[in-house]
Design a protein around this motif. Sequence first.
Motif, short mmCIF file in Angstrom:
data_model
loop_
_atom_site.label_atom_id
_atom_site.label_comp_id
_atom_site.label_asym_id
_atom_site.label_seq_id
_atom_site.Cartn_x
_atom_site.Cartn_y
_atom_site.Cartn_z
N VAL A 212 0.91 -1.30 -0.04
CA VAL A 212 0.06 -0.07 -0.24
C VAL A 212 1.03 1.32 -0.12
O VAL A 212 1.54 1.48 1.07
CB VAL A 212 -0.71 -0.02 1.20
CG1 VAL A 212 -1.73 1.32 1.17
CG2 VAL A 212 -1.72 -1.32 1.24
N THR A 213 0.89 2.08 -1.02
CA THR A 213 1.88 3.16 -1.20
C THR A 213 1.35 4.57 -1.93
O THR A 213 0.24 4.34 -2.62
CB THR A 213 3.01 2.53 -2.07
OG1 THR A 213 3.85 3.64 -2.45
CG2 THR A 213 2.40 2.26 -3.30
N LYS A 214 1.90 5.61 -1.55
CA LYS A 214 1.47 6.94 -2.12
C LYS A 214 2.43 7.08 -3.41
O LYS A 214 2.22 7.99 -4.03
CB LYS A 214 1.56 7.87 -1.24
CG LYS A 214 0.66 7.89 0.10
CD LYS A 214 0.77 8.88 1.06
CE LYS A 214 0.01 8.94 2.15
NZ LYS A 214 0.37 9.91 3.35
N ALA A 237 -7.73 2.74 -3.57
CA ALA A 237 -7.75 2.17 -2.04
C ALA A 237 -7.95 3.47 -1.12
O ALA A 237 -7.16 4.44 -1.13
CB ALA A 237 -6.56 1.20 -2.04
N GLY A 239 -7.87 4.41 3.14
CA GLY A 239 -7.66 4.02 4.46
C GLY A 239 -9.01 4.15 5.22
O GLY A 239 -9.70 5.33 5.20
N GLN A 246 -4.97 5.69 -1.58
CA GLN A 246 -3.48 5.19 -1.86
C GLN A 246 -3.71 4.36 -3.05
O GLN A 246 -4.92 3.81 -3.48
CB GLN A 246 -2.85 4.52 -0.69
CG GLN A 246 -2.86 5.58 0.61
CD GLN A 246 -1.94 5.04 1.40
OE1 GLN A 246 -0.69 5.06 1.28
NE2 GLN A 246 -2.13 4.98 2.76
N THR A 247 -2.59 3.55 -3.24
CA THR A 247 -2.49 2.57 -4.45
C THR A 247 -2.20 1.28 -3.72
O THR A 247 -1.05 1.44 -2.89
CB THR A 247 -1.61 3.16 -5.59
OG1 THR A 247 -2.11 4.01 -6.12
CG2 THR A 247 -1.73 1.89 -6.78
N VAL A 248 -2.75 0.01 -4.06
CA VAL A 248 -2.42 -1.22 -3.78
C VAL A 248 -1.69 -1.98 -5.01
O VAL A 248 -2.26 -1.88 -6.01
CB VAL A 248 -3.57 -1.87 -3.12
CG1 VAL A 248 -3.22 -3.52 -2.65
CG2 VAL A 248 -4.27 -1.37 -2.20
N ALA A 272 5.82 2.85 2.90
CA ALA A 272 4.71 2.18 2.48
C ALA A 272 4.41 0.92 3.35
O ALA A 272 5.24 0.51 4.28
CB ALA A 272 5.20 1.46 1.18
#
Length: 290
Positions: A212-214, A237, A239, A246-248, A272
């Motif tokens: 899970v990252t920006k 995605a 939270g 965010q992107t998974v 991440a």
Amino acid sequence: MFEKLQDLPLESYSKKFSASLVYGLLSSVAVNFFFQPGHIYSSGATGMAQILTTLSTSVLGVKIPVSLTLYAINLPLFFLAWRFLGRRFTIFTVLTVTLSSFMIHLLPETKLTPDPVINAVFGGAVNGVGIGYALRNGLSSGGLDIVSLSIRKKTGHSVGTISTIFNLGIMLVAGYLFGWQYALYTMMTIFVTGRVTDAIFTKQKKMQVMIVTKNPEGVISCIQEEMHRGVTIIHGAEGAYSHERQTVLITIITRFEISHLKEIMAYSDPNAFVSISENVKILGNFNEDL
């Protein structure tokens, strides 16, 4: 890009150095307590070094230590690794081979038992523990690893096939020099080494990674360029607590690549969230020999 050594965290250096020390100690015990006294050949570059030491005694009348022949075999391979496998890989391999050769030279050769079966089994077990521990920490013991990976890059042949052919040659030389029963003892130690290595580290074990990252672009670029693995992207995605978008990312790696993945994440997005699931089953194409 990622190949720069300064991009690695300090913790990674200390873990790899500790693993090199452990491998060096275990390999020296295997060679000086079991292989050399029992006339048992190891697999890979260590086995080839033992062959050269044996031939130096019979041909030249002077015994060249295994530590020197092992390092001599690896010296030209370091240049091969630098050219085809990368700077980071080469530097850590030089460190591991240097420590191993030094400890083999430092530890006196001691005959614990004249039984070749005991020497083959216990030498293979000790050697397998050292190799498995090194692999778990993303290290290479040099020698055959460098040759196999370089040949695979040029020809596409399987690393396993190249290793099998090389080790078969070692067994045949062992039989010719000491008698064919010693070829069987060498086969035994290669088998035990492989089984113990797999018990500690299994390259074929698949792991599913969810990230899970920006910064999806940076993470994807590193994974694809450095690990050559495919990535599935899930956009949008959210939270549950922060409601941040965010992107998974989902990818599949082997157990061997987990140290490399940690380094990639520390470089591309240290903030991440990474979740790793072990022992996943794969249906479809998955390249084992990356």
